[in-house]
Motif scaffolding. Structure first.
Motif, PDB file in Angstrom:
ATOM      1  N   SER A 243       0.856  -1.100  -0.108  1.00 19.77           N
ATOM      2  CA  SER A 243       0.123  -0.009  -0.072  1.00 19.77           C
ATOM      3  C   SER A 243       0.747   1.332   0.141  1.00 19.77           C
ATOM      4  O   SER A 243       2.175   1.131   0.342  1.00 19.77           O
ATOM      5  N   PHE A 244       0.358   2.323  -0.588  1.00 20.65           N
ATOM      6  CA  PHE A 244       0.953   3.532  -0.694  1.00 20.65           C
ATOM      7  C   PHE A 244       0.196   4.719  -0.378  1.00 20.65           C
ATOM      8  O   PHE A 244      -1.094   4.549  -0.984  1.00 20.65           O
ATOM      9  N   GLY A 245       0.743   5.485   0.575  1.00 20.43           N
ATOM     10  CA  GLY A 245      -0.144   6.875   0.456  1.00 20.43           C
ATOM     11  C   GLY A 245       0.663   7.977   0.906  1.00 20.43           C
ATOM     12  O   GLY A 245       2.064   7.925   1.457  1.00 20.43           O
ATOM     13  N   TYR A 246       0.150   9.136   1.235  1.00 21.71           N
ATOM     14  CA  TYR A 246       0.657  10.389   1.636  1.00 21.71           C
ATOM     15  C   TYR A 246       0.240  10.656   3.237  1.00 21.71           C
ATOM     16  O   TYR A 246      -0.494  11.692   3.246  1.00 21.71           O
ATOM     17  N   GLY A 247       0.652   9.877   4.048  1.00 27.65           N
ATOM     18  CA  GLY A 247       0.300  10.124   5.467  1.00 27.65           C
ATOM     19  C   GLY A 247       0.734  11.268   6.138  1.00 27.65           C
ATOM     20  O   GLY A 247       1.920  11.857   5.645  1.00 27.65           O
ATOM     21  N   GLY A 248       0.193  12.212   6.836  1.00 30.19           N
ATOM     22  CA  GLY A 248       0.491  13.443   7.339  1.00 30.19           C
ATOM     23  C   GLY A 248       1.211  13.142   8.447  1.00 30.19           C
ATOM     24  O   GLY A 248       1.643  14.566   9.058  1.00 30.19           O
ATOM     25  N   SER A 249       1.582  12.294   9.359  1.00 29.20           N
ATOM     26  CA  SER A 249       2.393  12.448  10.332  1.00 29.20           C
ATOM     27  C   SER A 249       3.604  12.854  10.025  1.00 29.20           C
ATOM     28  O   SER A 249       4.100  12.411   8.931  1.00 29.20           O
ATOM     29  N   SER A 250       4.525  13.063  11.394  1.00 32.34           N
ATOM     30  CA  SER A 250       5.849  13.734  10.967  1.00 32.34           C
ATOM     31  C   SER A 250       6.323  12.489  10.859  1.00 32.34           C
ATOM     32  O   SER A 250       7.538  12.648  10.039  1.00 32.34           O
ATOM     33  N   ALA A 251       6.306  11.253  11.174  1.00 35.13           N
ATOM     34  CA  ALA A 251       7.212  10.184  11.202  1.00 35.13           C
ATOM     35  C   ALA A 251       7.157   9.846   9.577  1.00 35.13           C
ATOM     36  O   ALA A 251       7.678   9.117   9.041  1.00 35.13           O
ATOM     37  N   GLU A 252       5.756  10.166   8.890  1.00 38.15           N
ATOM     38  CA  GLU A 252       5.601   9.806   7.486  1.00 38.15           C
ATOM     39  C   GLU A 252       5.899  11.064   6.238  1.00 38.15           C
ATOM     40  O   GLU A 252       5.692  11.093   5.196  1.00 38.15           O
ATOM     41  N   GLY A 253       6.644  12.006   7.183  1.00 34.77           N
ATOM     42  CA  GLY A 253       7.238  13.257   6.263  1.00 34.77           C
ATOM     43  C   GLY A 253       6.167  14.194   6.287  1.00 34.77           C
ATOM     44  O   GLY A 253       6.229  15.210   5.332  1.00 34.77           O
ATOM     45  N   SER A 254       5.173  14.270   7.073  1.00 34.12           N
ATOM     46  CA  SER A 254       4.095  15.484   7.205  1.00 34.12           C
ATOM     47  C   SER A 254       3.211  15.399   5.963  1.00 34.12           C
ATOM     48  O   SER A 254       2.925  16.623   5.427  1.00 34.12           O
ATOM     49  N   GLY A 255       3.235  14.376   5.051  1.00 39.01           N
ATOM     50  CA  GLY A 255       2.459  14.511   3.889  1.00 39.01           C
ATOM     51  C   GLY A 255       3.280  14.949   2.639  1.00 39.01           C
ATOM     52  O   GLY A 255       2.650  15.186   1.528  1.00 39.01           O
ATOM     53  N   GLU A 256       4.455  15.223   2.777  1.00 42.43           N
ATOM     54  CA  GLU A 256       5.190  15.490   1.627  1.00 42.43           C
ATOM     55  C   GLU A 256       6.078  14.512   0.807  1.00 42.43           C
ATOM     56  O   GLU A 256       6.817  14.995   0.123  1.00 42.43           O
ATOM     57  N   ARG A 257       5.736  13.422   1.267  1.00 41.78           N
ATOM     58  CA  ARG A 257       6.635  12.161   0.568  1.00 41.78           C
ATOM     59  C   ARG A 257       5.482  10.872   0.432  1.00 41.78           C
ATOM     60  O   ARG A 257       4.736  10.933   1.262  1.00 41.78           O
ATOM     61  N   LEU A 258       5.938  10.103  -0.460  1.00 44.71           N
ATOM     62  CA  LEU A 258       5.219   8.882  -0.470  1.00 44.71           C
ATOM     63  C   LEU A 258       5.669   7.734   0.206  1.00 44.71           C
ATOM     64  O   LEU A 258       6.862   7.509   0.663  1.00 44.71           O
ATOM     65  N   ASN A 259       4.736   7.133   0.835  1.00 53.12           N
ATOM     66  CA  ASN A 259       5.016   6.060   1.969  1.00 53.12           C
ATOM     67  C   ASN A 259       4.667   4.732   1.579  1.00 53.12           C
ATOM     68  O   ASN A 259       3.573   4.723   0.571  1.00 53.12           O
ATOM     69  N   HIS A 260       5.137   3.760   2.184  1.00 52.33           N
ATOM     70  CA  HIS A 260       4.992   2.403   1.738  1.00 52.33           C
ATOM     71  C   HIS A 260       4.571   1.693   2.769  1.00 52.33           C
ATOM     72  O   HIS A 260       5.282   1.417   4.135  1.00 52.33           O
ATOM     73  N   CYS A 261       3.667   0.691   2.820  1.00 56.75           N
ATOM     74  CA  CYS A 261       3.601  -0.713   3.846  1.00 56.75           C
ATOM     75  C   CYS A 261       3.318  -1.917   2.866  1.00 56.75           C
ATOM     76  O   CYS A 261       2.951  -1.713   1.692  1.00 56.75           O
ATOM     77  N   GLU A 262       3.667  -2.903   3.556  1.00 58.58           N
ATOM     78  CA  GLU A 262       3.096  -4.364   2.665  1.00 58.58           C
ATOM     79  C   GLU A 262       3.081  -5.343   3.997  1.00 58.58           C
ATOM     80  O   GLU A 262       3.349  -5.333   4.981  1.00 58.58           O
ATOM     81  N   GLY A 263       2.347  -6.603   3.237  1.00 53.84           N
ATOM     82  CA  GLY A 263       2.173  -7.682   4.175  1.00 53.84           C
ATOM     83  C   GLY A 263       1.113  -8.538   3.540  1.00 53.84           C
ATOM     84  O   GLY A 263       0.557  -8.051   2.428  1.00 53.84           O
ATOM     85  N   ASN A 264       0.960  -9.497   4.483  1.00 56.91           N
ATOM     86  CA  ASN A 264      -0.215 -10.570   3.850  1.00 56.91           C
ATOM     87  C   ASN A 264      -1.748 -10.038   4.221  1.00 56.91           C
ATOM     88  O   ASN A 264      -1.817  -9.919   5.592  1.00 56.91           O
TER      89      ASN A 264
END
Length: 336
Positions: A243-264
């Motif tokens: 999954s990919f998204g622009y989460g707004g938390s500071s740990a996710e770059g405050s919405g300024e970068r693309l983030n990634h998760c993966e799993g089953n």
């Protein structure tokens, strides 16, 4: 802004179906589609509305609370038919690989910055829109391959207020958004489409998907500019997904970068009547609408959209399944 509701039966869908990559598609259940169109003047106004200052000021939208009293008995699940797949496509001149992509990424229980480049880095992007009271918000979306080369998949709650039926305005998509930049331009919505059941159920997340049809930039379509991910309808559940998204938390770059998760994937067992699937990872507000992809190739950044980020619970995030009803909405979007 013009809003229409259409009831699409099997014959109508057959006439409007996009056929590339959908061989052997079986007839499927009728779909009721809500569609809102924007005039050329409205699109031009949206383009000028989104200044750099307004992009920065837009609030990260989180999924709304689920309506009380919605059960499997009051809202039927989506219909799963024969699997229909549409292949991904790389835009001419857009790199499909990245030197920073080095093999498989570790499964994540929390989102991490996507550094793998590839097709997802151009086809994922941020959505910006305004509600009726003037509030400005942001979500995520992903380009989906389609006949008109102009469709993105996002969340239903990123296009309409399900409790009131208000469709949002000044709606734009910025592919490849990074730190306030617009590397491929700003694509304004020509129309927004979602399943009528999403509003009639007051926002049941089983139908929390939507497709936007966007205009061109410099006379080039969205897909010709950035490429597109594939799409898979009524695909097998329980896959290994990303999954990919622009989460707004500071740990996710405050919405300024693309983030990634993966799993089953696993079934959403915590919500009565849920047909959603999820993974052990949570991206925060602003990631809503970002793509869940199966058969994702980390070396090329391409895969098949099977849903979008919708709701989270505890340490898990979930997506609605793209079944026959979603296929009906997609086909109308691809023919617009």
């Amino acid at each position: 802004m013009k809003r229409t509701a259409a009831y699409l039966g099997a014959l109508t869908l057959a006439a409007t179906a996009w056929t590339a990559g959908t061989a052997n598609a079986a007839p499927h259940a009728p779909t009721r589609v809500d569609s809102t169109s924007f005039s050329a003047a409205q699109q031009n106004a949206a383009l000028h509305f989104w200044t750099t200052e307004r992009l920065r000021a837009a609030k990260d939208l989180s999924a709304p609370a689920q309506p009380a009293g919605v059960t499997a008995e009051t809202v039927a699940p989506q219909t799963a038919g024969t699997e229909v797949t549409v292949p991904p496509v790389t835009a001419t001149g857009t790199p499909a690989t990245s030197e920073s992509a080095t093999g498989e990424f570790a499964a994540a229980s929390s989102p991490t910055a996507w550094t793998g480049g590839g097709l997802i880095s151009t086809t994922a992007g941020k959505v910006f829109f305004q509600n009726a009271t003037g509030g400005t918000y942001t979500c995520s979306a992903t380009v989906a391959n389609s006949d008109n080369k102009s469709v993105v998949l996002t969340a239903g709650h990123c296009v309409v207020n399900a409790s009131t039926g208000e469709v949002y305005k000044n709606w734009v998509f910025i592919p490849g958004y990074t730190n306030g930049t617009r590397p491929f331009g700003t694509f304004t919505a020509r129309s927004l489409l979602f399943d009528t059941d999403y509003v009639s159920s007051a926002g049941n997340a089983n139908w929390d998907f939507a497709f936007a049809v966007v205009g061109t930039v410099n006379s080039r379509t969205l897909v010709d500019t950035v490429g597109a991910q594939g799409v898979a309808f009524s695909s097998a559940n329980g896959q290994h997904v990303h999954s990919f998204g622009y989460g707004g938390s500071s740990a996710e770059g405050s919405g300024e970068r693309l983030n990634h998760c993966e799993g089953n994937e696993f079934i959403d067992a915590g919500r009565v009547g849920s047909t959603m699937w999820g993974i052990d990872c949570v991206q925060t507000g602003g990631s809503s609408g970002g793509g869940f992809l199966s058969s994702f190739d980390t070396s090329t950044g391409s895969g098949f959209l099977i849903g979008n980020i919708s709701v989270s619970s505890g340490s898990n995030e979930y997506h609605p399944v793209l079944g026959d009803e979603a296929l009906g909405v997609y086909r109308q979007a691809g023919a617009a």
